[in-house]
Design a protein around this motif. Structure first.
Motif, PDB file in Angstrom:
ATOM      1  N   LEU A   1       1.282  -1.010  -0.080  1.00  0.00           N
ATOM      2  CA  LEU A   1       0.215  -0.090   0.186  1.00  0.00           C
ATOM      3  C   LEU A   1       0.664   1.213   0.063  1.00  0.00           C
ATOM      4  O   LEU A   1       1.700   2.006   1.085  1.00  0.00           O
ATOM      5  N   LEU A   2       0.576   2.277  -0.953  1.00  0.00           N
ATOM      6  CA  LEU A   2       1.147   3.065  -1.387  1.00  0.00           C
ATOM      7  C   LEU A   2       1.553   4.109  -0.273  1.00  0.00           C
ATOM      8  O   LEU A   2       2.630   4.457   0.207  1.00  0.00           O
ATOM      9  N   ARG A   3       0.266   4.713   0.394  1.00  0.00           N
ATOM     10  CA  ARG A   3       0.699   5.968   1.842  1.00  0.00           C
ATOM     11  C   ARG A   3      -0.169   4.853   2.926  1.00  0.00           C
ATOM     12  O   ARG A   3      -1.728   5.483   3.493  1.00  0.00           O
ATOM     13  N   PRO A   4       1.021   4.127   3.719  1.00  0.00           N
ATOM     14  CA  PRO A   4       0.326   3.357   4.950  1.00  0.00           C
ATOM     15  C   PRO A   4      -0.348   4.598   6.403  1.00  0.00           C
ATOM     16  O   PRO A   4       0.484   6.490   6.245  1.00  0.00           O
ATOM     17  N   ASP A   5      -0.931   4.835   6.960  1.00  0.00           N
ATOM     18  CA  ASP A   5      -0.832   5.805   8.655  1.00  0.00           C
ATOM     19  C   ASP A   5      -0.784   4.854   9.216  1.00  0.00           C
ATOM     20  O   ASP A   5      -0.639   5.463  10.485  1.00  0.00           O
ATOM     21  N   SER A   6       0.504   4.199   9.442  1.00  0.00           N
ATOM     22  CA  SER A   6       0.989   3.006  11.052  1.00  0.00           C
ATOM     23  C   SER A   6       2.089   4.089  11.672  1.00  0.00           C
ATOM     24  O   SER A   6       3.008   4.070  10.029  1.00  0.00           O
TER      25      SER A   6
ATOM     26  N   ASP B   1      -4.454   0.358   7.532  1.00  0.00           N
ATOM     27  CA  ASP B   1      -3.484  -0.760   6.782  1.00  0.00           C
ATOM     28  C   ASP B   1      -3.880  -1.900   6.047  1.00  0.00           C
ATOM     29  O   ASP B   1      -3.358  -2.626   5.515  1.00  0.00           O
ATOM     30  N   ARG B   2      -4.616  -2.069   7.277  1.00  0.00           N
ATOM     31  CA  ARG B   2      -4.963  -3.841   7.091  1.00  0.00           C
ATOM     32  C   ARG B   2      -5.860  -4.369   6.007  1.00  0.00           C
ATOM     33  O   ARG B   2      -5.446  -5.396   5.256  1.00  0.00           O
ATOM     34  N   SER B   3      -6.900  -3.356   5.917  1.00  0.00           N
ATOM     35  CA  SER B   3      -7.665  -3.684   5.068  1.00  0.00           C
ATOM     36  C   SER B   3      -6.999  -3.654   3.462  1.00  0.00           C
ATOM     37  O   SER B   3      -7.686  -4.260   2.704  1.00  0.00           O
ATOM     38  N   THR B   4      -7.063  -2.942   3.295  1.00  0.00           N
ATOM     39  CA  THR B   4      -6.840  -2.330   1.666  1.00  0.00           C
ATOM     40  C   THR B   4      -4.924  -3.109   1.560  1.00  0.00           C
ATOM     41  O   THR B   4      -5.184  -3.421   0.665  1.00  0.00           O
ATOM     42  N   ALA B   5      -4.069  -3.505   2.312  1.00  0.00           N
ATOM     43  CA  ALA B   5      -3.182  -4.519   2.424  1.00  0.00           C
ATOM     44  C   ALA B   5      -4.070  -6.001   2.022  1.00  0.00           C
ATOM     45  O   ALA B   5      -2.902  -6.681   0.874  1.00  0.00           O
ATOM     46  N   VAL B   6      -4.761  -6.523   2.568  1.00  0.00           N
ATOM     47  CA  VAL B   6      -5.426  -7.852   2.469  1.00  0.00           C
ATOM     48  C   VAL B   6      -6.305  -7.210   1.069  1.00  0.00           C
ATOM     49  O   VAL B   6      -5.785  -8.638  -0.600  1.00  0.00           O
ATOM     50  N   GLU B   7      -5.847  -5.922   0.144  1.00  0.00           N
ATOM     51  CA  GLU B   7      -7.174  -6.224  -0.759  1.00  0.00           C
ATOM     52  C   GLU B   7      -6.216  -6.238  -1.921  1.00  0.00           C
ATOM     53  O   GLU B   7      -6.598  -6.772  -2.829  1.00  0.00           O
ATOM     54  N   ILE B   8      -4.595  -5.818  -1.781  1.00  0.00           N
ATOM     55  CA  ILE B   8      -3.815  -5.535  -2.881  1.00  0.00           C
ATOM     56  C   ILE B   8      -3.041  -6.583  -3.094  1.00  0.00           C
ATOM     57  O   ILE B   8      -2.678  -7.175  -3.657  1.00  0.00           O
TER      58      ILE B   8
ATOM     59  N   GLY C   1       1.589 -19.797  -0.482  1.00  0.00           N
ATOM     60  CA  GLY C   1       1.450 -20.517  -0.841  1.00  0.00           C
ATOM     61  C   GLY C   1      -0.387 -20.631  -0.913  1.00  0.00           C
ATOM     62  O   GLY C   1      -0.585 -19.473  -0.141  1.00  0.00           O
ATOM     63  N   PRO C   2      -1.341 -21.487  -1.869  1.00  0.00           N
ATOM     64  CA  PRO C   2      -2.406 -21.229  -1.404  1.00  0.00           C
ATOM     65  C   PRO C   2      -3.645 -21.324   0.251  1.00  0.00           C
ATOM     66  O   PRO C   2      -4.468 -21.075  -0.100  1.00  0.00           O
ATOM     67  N   ALA C   3      -2.312 -22.341  -0.004  1.00  0.00           N
ATOM     68  CA  ALA C   3      -2.714 -22.263   2.390  1.00  0.00           C
ATOM     69  C   ALA C   3      -3.491 -21.030   2.698  1.00  0.00           C
ATOM     70  O   ALA C   3      -4.693 -20.572   3.461  1.00  0.00           O
ATOM     71  N   VAL C   4      -2.431 -19.840   2.690  1.00  0.00           N
ATOM     72  CA  VAL C   4      -3.631 -18.641   2.927  1.00  0.00           C
ATOM     73  C   VAL C   4      -4.299 -18.461   2.178  1.00  0.00           C
ATOM     74  O   VAL C   4      -3.606 -18.099   0.831  1.00  0.00           O
ATOM     75  N   ARG C   5      -5.262 -17.821   3.097  1.00  0.00           N
ATOM     76  CA  ARG C   5      -6.594 -17.514   2.553  1.00  0.00           C
ATOM     77  C   ARG C   5      -7.322 -16.096   3.429  1.00  0.00           C
ATOM     78  O   ARG C   5      -7.546 -15.326   2.873  1.00  0.00           O
ATOM     79  N   THR C   6      -7.647 -16.391   4.374  1.00  0.00           N
ATOM     80  CA  THR C   6      -8.273 -15.737   5.343  1.00  0.00           C
ATOM     81  C   THR C   6      -7.726 -14.300   5.350  1.00  0.00           C
ATOM     82  O   THR C   6      -6.324 -14.361   5.259  1.00  0.00           O
ATOM     83  N   ASP C   7      -8.646 -13.132   6.084  1.00  0.00           N
ATOM     84  CA  ASP C   7      -7.564 -11.454   5.737  1.00  0.00           C
ATOM     85  C   ASP C   7      -6.596 -11.868   7.266  1.00  0.00           C
ATOM     86  O   ASP C   7      -5.243 -11.167   6.431  1.00  0.00           O
TER      87      ASP C   7
ATOM     88  N   GLY D   1       1.934 -11.562   5.626  1.00  0.00           N
ATOM     89  CA  GLY D   1       2.953 -10.058   5.267  1.00  0.00           C
ATOM     90  C   GLY D   1       4.262  -9.871   6.309  1.00  0.00           C
ATOM     91  O   GLY D   1       5.161  -9.708   5.503  1.00  0.00           O
ATOM     92  N   LEU D   2       3.423 -10.021   7.256  1.00  0.00           N
ATOM     93  CA  LEU D   2       4.634  -9.732   8.275  1.00  0.00           C
ATOM     94  C   LEU D   2       5.092 -10.986   8.432  1.00  0.00           C
ATOM     95  O   LEU D   2       6.988 -10.604   8.786  1.00  0.00           O
ATOM     96  N   VAL D   3       5.090 -12.522   7.847  1.00  0.00           N
ATOM     97  CA  VAL D   3       6.758 -13.203   8.820  1.00  0.00           C
ATOM     98  C   VAL D   3       7.440 -13.346   6.716  1.00  0.00           C
ATOM     99  O   VAL D   3       8.764 -13.486   7.024  1.00  0.00           O
ATOM    100  N   MET D   4       6.425 -13.807   6.355  1.00  0.00           N
ATOM    101  CA  MET D   4       7.253 -13.470   4.369  1.00  0.00           C
ATOM    102  C   MET D   4       7.461 -12.061   3.365  1.00  0.00           C
ATOM    103  O   MET D   4       8.566 -12.472   3.134  1.00  0.00           O
ATOM    104  N   GLY D   5       6.689 -11.232   4.006  1.00  0.00           N
ATOM    105  CA  GLY D   5       7.697  -9.835   3.850  1.00  0.00           C
ATOM    106  C   GLY D   5       8.417  -9.192   3.811  1.00  0.00           C
ATOM    107  O   GLY D   5       9.742  -9.807   4.869  1.00  0.00           O
ATOM    108  N   THR D   6       8.826  -8.280   3.704  1.00  0.00           N
ATOM    109  CA  THR D   6      10.271  -7.219   3.791  1.00  0.00           C
ATOM    110  C   THR D   6       9.691  -5.781   4.159  1.00  0.00           C
ATOM    111  O   THR D   6       8.419  -5.752   3.863  1.00  0.00           O
ATOM    112  N   CYS D   7      10.645  -4.745   4.361  1.00  0.00           N
ATOM    113  CA  CYS D   7      10.192  -3.392   4.801  1.00  0.00           C
ATOM    114  C   CYS D   7      10.416  -2.593   3.305  1.00  0.00           C
ATOM    115  O   CYS D   7      10.921  -3.811   2.639  1.00  0.00           O
ATOM    116  N   GLY D   8      10.026  -1.959   2.393  1.00  0.00           N
ATOM    117  CA  GLY D   8      10.121  -1.627   1.199  1.00  0.00           C
ATOM    118  C   GLY D   8      11.571  -0.760   1.110  1.00  0.00           C
ATOM    119  O   GLY D   8      12.114  -0.143   0.108  1.00  0.00           O
ATOM    120  N   PHE D   9      12.345  -0.429   3.207  1.00  0.00           N
ATOM    121  CA  PHE D   9      13.182   0.998   2.642  1.00  0.00           C
ATOM    122  C   PHE D   9      13.156   2.152   2.343  1.00  0.00           C
ATOM    123  O   PHE D   9      13.424   2.358   1.429  1.00  0.00           O
TER     124      PHE D   9
END
Length: 533
Positions: free
Chosen positions: A386-391, A418-425, A449-455, A462-470
């Motif tokens: 998401l481009l403009r987080p507010d956290s 931030d959470r709802s926008t990230a899920v939609e992205i 992986g396809p097992a990841v389905r719920t919000d 995103g928290l465990v397997m993602g990264t910061c954007g630098f």
């Protein structure tokens, strides 16, 4: 010489632009201080050499965060440690943000930073290979280019995006609508154009410009409420430099608040815990941190396409290196991601709120050094955020010792927005890979992986397997209020002769990668400084 008119701390995009502009007057003595060394590592010039540079402590800082997320992991925020700063080790994606970002910055009480002020700056600093237009610049110091074509796999990405309603474009910076295209990057003729290449190296022969490398700045020297210089260490020996006019911190969203706090400028409680005497109680130094949290999706390809087979073996890497040496092209002459897109997560939005980037390779989990490693089987990598987080998070010194690690609290996904926008992205990106010709190229999703389905599962992935954007901003944010760290002219409140000029002064996130905006910020700040000289 130890006395100068201007002392600039940090040779990243803002610092190099400032050094160029301020030293243009031969009667003004300018010192540019960089903690890293000269940018002579040959991997800096090679665009896809960044994968090795990011894991090398001689070319990059590695700042650990506090543990976060369901796994309680610690990640390292990487920043450039050489002339050119992060622009010498980054992925080279060039965008400027959206016009509305700058107008919003001005609307917050920061005159002089609206889009009408900033577009001329971008056009001045750019040398865009697509040629001049109302929105593009040519003849400037910063060289940018866009690939004319790519791997057939990438053309399928563009076709799939078009089916989702995103306009295919050669110039991703020409409009702020939903769009997709080959990445615009700070590359020309197969070579990286860092801030040092663009702004610094062409003027280093000026006798009034001094560049001090391998020099770590520990504190700003204060005298009677005024910044009069800096103290630090060069090659382990104590040094001090005097500034007759100004000290300018351009050390980034981690480095600049660190130096301020070590100098006694910051939240009184933070300074007291660290054992630093309070010179100016400035409660938001290190606060208001915002950062992009990046989702990572990877896919196994149904055919032997992309770069994995080539780049995952020593023989293939040598072949790619030969191609690069002979032509300046091939996989090693490209930016970190080949395709970039922007889209709206809801049709009622007036502009895109999401960005994605795609490359025709996939990665193994990072090794302890942080270096990038390629999977052997064909794959694709997609990141989105998401481009403009507010956290908002924070950075703070943990000790009066300048070598002690910073206390970095990312605080990702702290708000419902931030959470709802990230899920939609995340869901839109899955739709992209299931669309049109691109879908035929995909065998299956490998990460998360396809097992990841719920919000909740998506956010956790995103928290465990993602990264910061630098792309951290906000830790010395500008504004009109008494508790804003700097004013609209980037002067530090409570101290004369001291400014901050880097991404930390942005109170809101620019919509995209920060290298271009921070280069323009430094160029624009020089106008403000010269107006007061």
């Amino acid at each position: 010489m130890t006395e100068f008119d201007y002392v600039i701390v940090g040779a990243g995009p803002a610092g190099c632009a400032l050094a160029n502009r301020l030293s243009a007057n031969p009667d003004v003595r300018v010192l540019l201080v960089e903690a890293g060394d000269e940018d002579t590592n040959p991997l800096i010039a090679m665009p896809r050499g960044f994968g090795e540079l990011l894991g090398d402590p001689t070319t990059a800082w590695h700042h650990p965060t506090r543990p976060f997320g369901p796994a309680g992991q610690v990640e390292h925020w990487v920043r450039g440690r050489t002339l050119g700063g992060s622009s010498a080790v980054n992925g080279m994606i060039y965008n400027r943000g959206q016009a509305a970002d700058y107008d919003a910055l001005a609307a917050l009480g920061n005159p002089g930073w609206g889009w009408d002020d900033m577009l001329p700056v971008f056009r001045t600093i750019e040398d865009n290979a697509l040629g001049a237009s109302e929105s593009r610049g040519t003849g400037g110091p910063l060289q940018v280019s866009t690939a004319a074509e790519g791997d057939p796999l990438l053309d399928d990405v563009l076709a799939a995006g078009a089916e989702l309603g995103w306009r295919r474009t050669r110039d991703l910076n020409e409009t702020d609508e939903d769009r997709v295209g080959y990445a615009t990057a700070t590359i020309r003729d197969g070579r990286r154009c860092s801030a040092a290449n663009a702004f610094l190296h062409p003027v280093t022969d000026r006798p009034n410009l001094t560049v001090a490398v391998r020099t770590t700045v520990d504190r700003v020297v204060l005298d009677g409420g005024r910044a009069v210089g800096i103290s630090g260490r060069r090659d382990g020996q104590a040094v001090e430099y005097t500034a007759a006019r100004e000290v300018i911190l351009s050390a980034g969203s981690i480095g600049s608040p660190k130096i301020l706090q070590l100098s006694g400028i910051g939240p009184a409680d933070v300074l007291a815990r660290a054992g630093v005497e309070v010179a100016v109680d400035s409660p938001n130094v290190g606060g208001r941190l915002r950062e992009h949290r990046v989702f990572t999706l990877q896919f196994r390809l149904a055919e032997n396409l992309g770069y994995n087979r080539l780049l995952s073996s020593p023989e293939g890497q040598q072949q790619a290196a030969r191609e690069y040496q002979e032509t300046g092209g091939g996989p090693l002459g490209a930016p970190s991601f080949d395709v970039v897109g922007f889209f709206r997560t809801r049709p009622d939005l007036d502009r895109p709120d999401a960005q994605f980037q795609i490359a025709p390779f996939s990665m193994l989990p990072p090794d302890p050094s942080g270096a990038i490693r390629i999977e052997p089987d064909p794959g694709m990598l997609c990141i989105g955020y998401l481009l403009r987080p507010d956290s908002e998070g924070s950075v703070a010194i943990s000790s009066a010792d300048p070598d002690a690690p910073m206390d970095i609290v990312p605080n990702y996904f702290a708000t419902e927005h931030d959470r709802s926008t990230a899920v939609e992205i995340f869901r839109v990106l899955r739709r992209l890979f299931a669309t049109g010709p691109l879908a035929k190229r995909i065998d299956h999703e490998t990460a998360p992986g396809p097992a990841v389905r719920t919000d909740e599962e998506i956010i956790d992935a995103g928290l465990v397997m993602g990264t910061c954007g630098f792309h951290a901003i906000g830790t010395c944010a500008m504004g009109p209020a008494d508790d804003d760290v700097v004013d609209a002219r980037l002067r530090v409140r409570g101290v004369a002769g001291l400014r901050v000029v880097d991404a930390s002064v942005l109170p809101i996130m620019v919509s995209g990668n920060l290298n271009g905006p921070v280069s323009a910020l430094g160029w624009r700040a020089a106008d403000l400084i010269l107006d007061e000289a």
